[in-house]
Every structure is written in structure tokens, then in C-alpha cells.
Design a protein around this motif. Structure first.
Motif, mmCIF file in Angstrom:
data_model
loop_
_atom_site.group_PDB
_atom_site.id
_atom_site.type_symbol
_atom_site.label_atom_id
_atom_site.label_comp_id
_atom_site.label_asym_id
_atom_site.label_seq_id
_atom_site.Cartn_x
_atom_site.Cartn_y
_atom_site.Cartn_z
ATOM 1 N N ARG A 7 2.105 15.862 11.633
ATOM 2 C CA ARG A 7 1.595 14.646 10.998
ATOM 3 C C ARG A 7 0.190 14.882 10.450
ATOM 4 N NH1 ARG A 7 1.778 11.526 15.067
ATOM 5 N NH2 ARG A 7 3.817 10.581 14.696
ATOM 6 N N GLY A 8 -0.639 15.548 11.257
ATOM 7 C CA GLY A 8 -1.986 15.860 10.805
ATOM 8 C C GLY A 8 -1.991 16.790 9.609
ATOM 9 N N ALA A 9 -1.120 17.790 9.629
ATOM 10 C CA ALA A 9 -1.029 18.723 8.505
ATOM 11 C C ALA A 9 -0.560 18.014 7.242
ATOM 12 C CB ALA A 9 -0.087 19.875 8.858
ATOM 13 N N ASN A 55 18.510 15.978 16.231
ATOM 14 C CA ASN A 55 17.651 14.832 16.531
ATOM 15 C C ASN A 55 16.167 15.142 16.296
ATOM 16 O OD1 ASN A 55 17.064 12.175 17.623
ATOM 17 N ND2 ASN A 55 16.308 13.224 19.427
ATOM 18 N N PHE A 56 15.662 16.226 16.892
ATOM 19 C CA PHE A 56 14.247 16.581 16.738
ATOM 20 C C PHE A 56 13.914 16.855 15.275
ATOM 21 C CE2 PHE A 56 10.929 19.795 16.320
ATOM 22 C CZ PHE A 56 9.889 19.210 17.035
ATOM 23 N N THR A 57 14.788 17.576 14.601
ATOM 24 C CA THR A 57 14.559 17.896 13.192
ATOM 25 C C THR A 57 14.464 16.621 12.357
ATOM 26 O OG1 THR A 57 15.859 19.915 13.529
ATOM 27 C CG2 THR A 57 15.397 19.264 11.254
ATOM 28 N N SER A 58 15.387 15.697 12.593
ATOM 29 C CA SER A 58 15.378 14.429 11.863
ATOM 30 C C SER A 58 14.104 13.644 12.143
ATOM 31 C CB SER A 58 16.607 13.601 12.245
ATOM 32 O OG SER A 58 16.649 12.380 11.534
ATOM 33 N N GLU A 59 13.692 13.603 13.405
ATOM 34 C CA GLU A 59 12.469 12.881 13.760
ATOM 35 C C GLU A 59 11.243 13.507 13.098
ATOM 36 O OE1 GLU A 59 12.299 12.765 17.981
ATOM 37 O OE2 GLU A 59 13.703 11.089 18.176
ATOM 38 N N THR A 60 11.204 14.841 13.039
ATOM 39 C CA THR A 60 10.084 15.525 12.393
ATOM 40 C C THR A 60 10.008 15.152 10.917
ATOM 41 O OG1 THR A 60 10.277 17.385 13.942
ATOM 42 C CG2 THR A 60 9.069 17.774 11.887
ATOM 43 N N ILE A 61 11.145 15.163 10.247
ATOM 44 C CA ILE A 61 11.189 14.782 8.828
ATOM 45 C C ILE A 61 10.684 13.353 8.648
ATOM 46 C CG2 ILE A 61 12.748 14.323 6.887
ATOM 47 C CD1 ILE A 61 14.519 16.622 8.078
ATOM 48 N N GLN A 62 11.135 12.455 9.509
ATOM 49 C CA GLN A 62 10.728 11.053 9.398
ATOM 50 C C GLN A 62 9.223 10.887 9.628
ATOM 51 O OE1 GLN A 62 13.425 8.362 11.650
ATOM 52 N NE2 GLN A 62 14.860 10.091 11.676
ATOM 53 N N VAL A 63 8.676 11.611 10.605
ATOM 54 C CA VAL A 63 7.233 11.550 10.881
ATOM 55 C C VAL A 63 6.439 11.944 9.635
ATOM 56 C CG1 VAL A 63 5.378 12.725 12.124
ATOM 57 C CG2 VAL A 63 7.347 11.848 13.382
ATOM 58 N N ILE A 64 6.864 13.014 8.978
ATOM 59 C CA ILE A 64 6.128 13.503 7.805
ATOM 60 C C ILE A 64 6.288 12.557 6.624
ATOM 61 C CG2 ILE A 64 6.033 15.379 6.115
ATOM 62 C CD1 ILE A 64 6.746 17.287 8.430
ATOM 63 N N LEU A 65 7.491 12.054 6.390
ATOM 64 C CA LEU A 65 7.703 11.123 5.277
ATOM 65 C C LEU A 65 6.887 9.850 5.459
ATOM 66 C CD1 LEU A 65 11.549 11.463 4.583
ATOM 67 C CD2 LEU A 65 9.646 12.529 3.349
ATOM 68 N N LYS A 66 6.784 9.387 6.705
ATOM 69 C CA LYS A 66 5.944 8.209 6.977
ATOM 70 C C LYS A 66 4.485 8.508 6.640
ATOM 71 C CE LYS A 66 8.774 6.149 10.663
ATOM 72 N NZ LYS A 66 8.876 5.883 12.134
ATOM 73 N N GLU A 67 4.025 9.688 7.031
ATOM 74 C CA GLU A 67 2.645 10.057 6.757
ATOM 75 C C GLU A 67 2.382 10.167 5.256
ATOM 76 O OE1 GLU A 67 -1.027 10.275 7.828
ATOM 77 O OE2 GLU A 67 0.518 10.246 9.396
ATOM 78 N N LEU A 68 3.408 10.572 4.503
ATOM 79 C CA LEU A 68 3.283 10.699 3.051
ATOM 80 C C LEU A 68 3.548 9.380 2.324
ATOM 81 C CD1 LEU A 68 5.145 14.119 2.532
ATOM 82 C CD2 LEU A 68 2.677 13.736 2.648
ATOM 83 N N ASN A 69 3.841 8.330 3.075
ATOM 84 C CA ASN A 69 4.147 7.013 2.489
ATOM 85 C C ASN A 69 5.355 7.053 1.564
ATOM 86 O OD1 ASN A 69 1.884 5.687 3.735
ATOM 87 N ND2 ASN A 69 0.560 6.674 2.216
ATOM 88 N N ILE A 70 6.341 7.835 1.961
ATOM 89 C CA ILE A 70 7.585 7.936 1.200
ATOM 90 C C ILE A 70 8.661 7.110 1.901
ATOM 91 C CG2 ILE A 70 9.420 9.497 0.432
ATOM 92 C CD1 ILE A 70 7.303 11.689 0.241
ATOM 93 N N PRO A 71 9.226 6.094 1.253
ATOM 94 C CA PRO A 71 10.276 5.298 1.891
ATOM 95 C C PRO A 71 11.537 6.122 2.094
ATOM 96 C CG PRO A 71 10.077 4.703 -0.424
ATOM 97 C CD PRO A 71 8.943 5.649 -0.132
ATOM 98 N N PHE A 72 12.239 5.870 3.191
ATOM 99 C CA PHE A 72 13.441 6.642 3.488
ATOM 100 C C PHE A 72 14.412 5.818 4.310
ATOM 101 C CE2 PHE A 72 10.417 7.427 6.897
ATOM 102 C CZ PHE A 72 11.180 7.266 8.039
ATOM 103 N N THR A 73 15.642 6.272 4.337
ATOM 104 C CA THR A 73 16.679 5.686 5.189
ATOM 105 C C THR A 73 17.253 6.785 6.072
ATOM 106 O OG1 THR A 73 18.356 6.027 3.473
ATOM 107 C CG2 THR A 73 17.283 3.866 3.556
ATOM 108 N N THR A 74 17.789 6.386 7.221
ATOM 109 C CA THR A 74 18.363 7.345 8.172
ATOM 110 C C THR A 74 19.815 6.966 8.474
ATOM 111 O OG1 THR A 74 17.582 6.051 10.059
ATOM 112 C CG2 THR A 74 16.099 7.743 9.207
#
Length: 515
Positions: free
Chosen positions: A73-75, A145-164
């Protein structure tokens, strides 16, 4: 005497019944005590200790995952900040608008701007941090699960809307895992009337014990699971591209759909997402693009071709059923091992004598199992393998030939029966739309390195479920060379336990996606 005998027999019977009743009472008491212990075991010290240890392990895993998510998230925040600032200073919006207004030539100014963004220090740090985090936590298809959560964390940080919830497993009787870990993000205008393209990355790992050297810092923490096909890199590159595209979102005339797809390794996750409507989702996509790292090409090389790039693929499991018996008396048996040997040999001439010399095809037997003792002829033999062809018709034709040869073998060797099981979803060939490729895609590939771009690479008999997107809409799939890193042995083949990703190509994959 008769009275004494009668009394003795009665006494003996009484004592026998008494002993029987005592044994029954003891059994009842034992069962009762056992159930009480089981019911109350959670309150016992040793039970509390084991339960606490299990809870501690789960807490440690959760804390470790939280730390890794915080790091990526920081990166992500850092790369978004640097990218945005760089584009504000260089007036990137004007560069993008100039490019979109000129359909005849690619803007060298835009090319240089994108390259500068992909090679920034913050981008490199983000790519390495994210890729290594994913590599430490490989997950099999439909369990990401972990991979999906990682992607979601980064997309949130980038302010990119997404669906799961994408790519649910509808074949849980055959493949483990509930699925639903796919993520779909959007960048751009989301105008229903505007153009929309898909950029896709697969995300699952393989059931392989990692033996890669010089990666101790981020080696797989899940024994028997490994990112041996580079999907951790694929996800990372698309996330890096997402950061750049988000920073120029206002200049993008249309919509970019970011598609993070589970279950590529035999689970047909791409097909599940197409069935679930990821292509027809508003705004509907017109084209799809994807890439795969390729160890047989020099690092940094981009390669592709018009038409079939990768093969249609099917897997099969055959069971031949005979009659088992003593190995010293084969005449009293129906030996399925002899029948299986004949079948395997009779499948080999199919490619050289049945298939046209102008067509490409593969029938490979990769598994053979039978029996458990040296002196017993088994009653069954299991044979498994794969079929490949560069056309869908060729694949279906090879399937039919396989079935006919099995039936002939059953008759020839008087077998009792046979069964054949195919995969729930065969993969069609990955076909690059010729018009899209020749008019647009190969020019995009040449933007990376025009001198070394391979625009007519040889097709491969490997399979890829990006093919399902190619069936739905005109698409292009690229190979990204990664086989000549001087410090690591990055030329090990895909699915090899020593496979190593050349991290120096990650920015190149980002650049290709953005272009």
C-alpha cells in the motif's frame, strides 16, 4: 445328584449372565466417560494449549499478511504520488491529447514520457515489493484469497473503482476451491458509447515445490506451491500500468478495464469470467490484450504473431479394465497393462500418419499407473495425458481419434470395459486477430524496442485461457522475453521448480500495457 447338577448349571448360567452384564456395564460406562471427555475437552489444559497455539499461528499469519499489505500500500501511494507529480510537471495531458489526435504515427514524445514513468525509482520499488509479496504467498487456482486481497488493497490506494467475486468455480466436484477471487477495475470515462479495452493478468500459482536459487528473501512460504509460471509478475505489471493510467485518466478517451483473472492453470478462469459477463459489462469491451513472460526469448524482447499463437489444449484420463490375477497364471487373466502398452504405441503414429503434415498436433502420455505388487496382474490401468492442436477443429478431431483407438484396444484385448474423462473445459487456441495485430498491436510492440521486436514468432503448443477472450472479441497476446538475466538462471522453462522471474523486465511489461 440330579438336583446338584441342576443347581450347578443354574449357578453357572447365573454367573455367566452376571459377567456378561458386568462387561456391558463397563462398556456403557467407558463410552459415557469418553463422550464426556470429548464434550468437555475444550476446558482441559492440553486442549486449551493446542487451541491457543492454533490461534497464535493464525494470528501470526494474519499479522504477516497485514504487514505485507501495508508495505505494498505504501509503495502504491509513493508511485501514484511520483507519477502524478511528474505528469503535472511535464504536462502529460497535452502529450496524450496530441497523440490521440494523430492516428497516423505514434508520438515519440508520448513514448518517451511513458518510458520515463515506468523506469522511475518509485515504480521499480513498487514492482519489486509487490511481486515479491505475491511470490511469497502462491495460491492454487480458485483459492487466490491473499492475491485478490493484495490487488484490492493497491487498487484502493490508487483510487481505482473495482468489483470482486469474479470467476466462481462451477466444477468443485473436479477442482478444489470455491473461486470468486477475480477482480475487475476501471479507468477512464466509463462512457457507454465510448471505446473500451481489456488489459488482463492471470494470478494463480502451481502445485510445485520451489527449488529456485538466490531467492531466499522472498521464497514461497507455502511448501508444495510456487509461482512457476510468472503470474505474480503478470499481476504486478498490470498494477504498475494501472498507476500510470490512473494518473492520466482525464486524458483517456474511453475506458480501460483491468482484469485480474484467477484459475488459468487448467481451471478455465477466463471462460468463467466471460460467462459471467466481463466482456459485455457496460461499457462493452471491443478488444482485449494480455502478455506472458517467456524464458526462451532474450530478456526485454517482445514477440507475437497474427493468427494462432498458442495451442488448443485438452487433458484426458483413461481407465482400462481387465481381469486381475496371479502373475504366474496370465492365461487366467485379461492383462490391462499389455493393452495399455499397445494403446500408447498406437497413439504415436496419429501425429505422423493420420494428421496432415501441414498441421501441428500433439498427443502426449504423461502418466501411467497400475498394480501394487510384483506378482499380481492388476485389474485396471490408468493412462493420462494431453492433446494439443493449433486449431479447434484439430483438437476435436484428435479427441475423436483417441476415443476410437481406445474402443479398438478394448475389442482387440477383450477388456471388460474402459472409461475416458476429459477436462471440464478444454482450451481453444489463442488466436491473435489478424486485422487488429497488423494494423495496431505490432506497432504497439515495436514502441518498446523496434529493433528487437519479433513480429512473426513461431507458435507454441502451450495452452492459455486468454483464448476465451480471443473467442469473444478481437484480441492480441504478447510474449515478453526474460531468459537472459546474467545474475539469475532465468532460462528455466515455465512450470519448472527452478523457474526464476527476471525482475528487470517488469517495467517493460508495464510499458507494454500502458502503450
Amino acid at each position: 445328584n440330579n438336583l446338584k447338577s441342576t443347581n450347578y448349571n443354574l449357578l453357572l448360567r447365573y454367573r455367566t449372565n452376571e459377567r456378561t452384564m458386568m462387561r456391558q456395564h463397563i462398556v456403557v460406562i467407558f463410552i459415557t466417560l469418553f463422550l464426556i471427555v470429548i464434550h468437555t475437552s475444550h476446558s482441559l489444559p492440553f486442549a486449551r494449549k493446542n487451541k491457543q497455539q492454533q490461534q497464535n499461528n493464525e494470528d501470526d499469519n494474519n499479522n504477516e499478511e497485514k504487514k505485507e499489505h501495508a508495505a505494498v500500500r505504501g509503495a502504491a501511494k509513493s508511485v501514484l504520488k511520483d507519477t502524478t507529480e511528474a505528469e503535472e510537471n511535464d504536462n502529460a495531458d497535452d502529450i496524450f491529447e496530441t497523440f490521440f489526435d494523430n492516428d497516423d504515427v505514434f508520438s515519440s514524445e508520448l513514448k518517451d514520457e511513458i518510458r520515463k514513468l515506468t523506469k522511475s525509482d518509485s515504480m521499480k520499488e513498487f514492482l519489486i515489493q509487490t511481486r515479491r509479496s505475491l511470490h511469497r504467498h502462491p495460491e492454487l487456482m480458485y483459492q487466490e484469497n491473499f492475491t485478490s486481497e493484495t490487488i484490492q488493497v493497491i487498487l484502493k490506494e490508487l483510487n481505482i473503482p473495482f468489483t470482486t467475486g469474479w470467476a466462481k468455480n462451477i466444477h468443485q466436484d473436479v477442482i478444489a476451491g470455491k473461486g470468486g477471487y477475480g477482480v475487475v477495475g476501471h479507468i477512464g470515462s466509463m462512457n457507454k458509447e465510448g471505446p473500451c479495452i481489456i488489459l488482463r493478468a492471470d494470478m494463480d500459482a502451481l502445485p510445485i515445490l520451489e527449488k529456485t536459487e538466490h531467492v531466499e528473501e522472498f521464497k514461497s512460504q507455502s511448501p508444495g506451491k510456487m509461482h512457476a509460471c510468472g503470474h505474480d509478475g503478470h499481476v504486478t505489471m498490470l498494477l504498475g500500468a494501472a498507476a500510470i493510467l490512473k494518473s492520466v485518466e482525464s486524458s483517456i478517451q474511453g475506458t480501460v478495464r483491468l482484469l485480474f483473472q484467477p484459475a488459468e492453470e487448467g481451471g478455465a478462469g477466463g471462460k468463467r469470467m466471460v460467462e459471467e459477463g466481463v466482456v459485455t459489462l457496460s461499457p462493452p469491451a471491443q478488444h482485449a490484450f494480455g502478455l506472458h513472460v517467456w524464458p526462451t526469448l532474450p530478456s526485454g524482447t517482445i514477440a507475437s504473431r497474427a493468427g494462432s499463437l498458442m495451442a488448443a489444449a485438452e487433458r484426458f484420463t483413461i481407465v482400462l479394465i481387465g481381469k486381475g490375477g496371479h502373475a504366474a497364471m496370465p492365461h487366467l487373466t485379461i492383462d490391462p497393462i499389455v493393452a495399455a502398452s499397445s494403446l500408447i504405441m498406437n497413439l504415436q503414429p496419429v501425429i505422423s500418419r493420420v494428421l496432415s503434415p501441414l498441421e501441428a498436433g500433439v498427443i502426449s502420455i504423461t502418466q501411467l499407473s497400475a498394480g501394487h505388487a510384483f506378482n499380481v496382474i492388476p485389474s485396471t490401468v490408468t493412462v493420462a495425458g494431453t492433446i494439443r492442436s493449433l486449431t479447434l477443429d484439430g483438437l476435436l478431431s484428435l479427441r475423436d481419434i483417441l476415443v476410437k483407438r481406445i474402443d479398438a484396444t478394448v475389442q482387440l484385448y477383450d477388456l471388460l470395459n474402459s472409461t475416458i474423462t476429459f477436462s471440464p473445459d478444454y482450451y481453444p487456441p489463442t488466436v491473435n486477430d489478424p486485422t487488429l495485430y497488423n494494423v495496431f498491436s505490432k506497432r504497439v510492440g515495436k514502441l518498446i524496442d523496434g529493433e528487437n521486436y519479433i513480429e512473426d514468432t513461431e507458435p507454441t503448443m502451450g495452452g492459455e485461457d486468454f483464448s476465451f477472450f480471443g473467442q469473444a472479441i478481437p484480441s492480441t497476446f504478447f510474449f515478453l522475453g526474460q531468459g537472459t538475466n546474467p545474475e539469475l538462471h532465468t532460462d528455466f522453462g515455465l512450470h519448472h521448480p527452478n523457474f526464476a522471474l527476471d525482475e528487470s523486465v517488469l517495467p517493460i511489461g508495464v510499458e507494454l500495457h500502458v502503450n
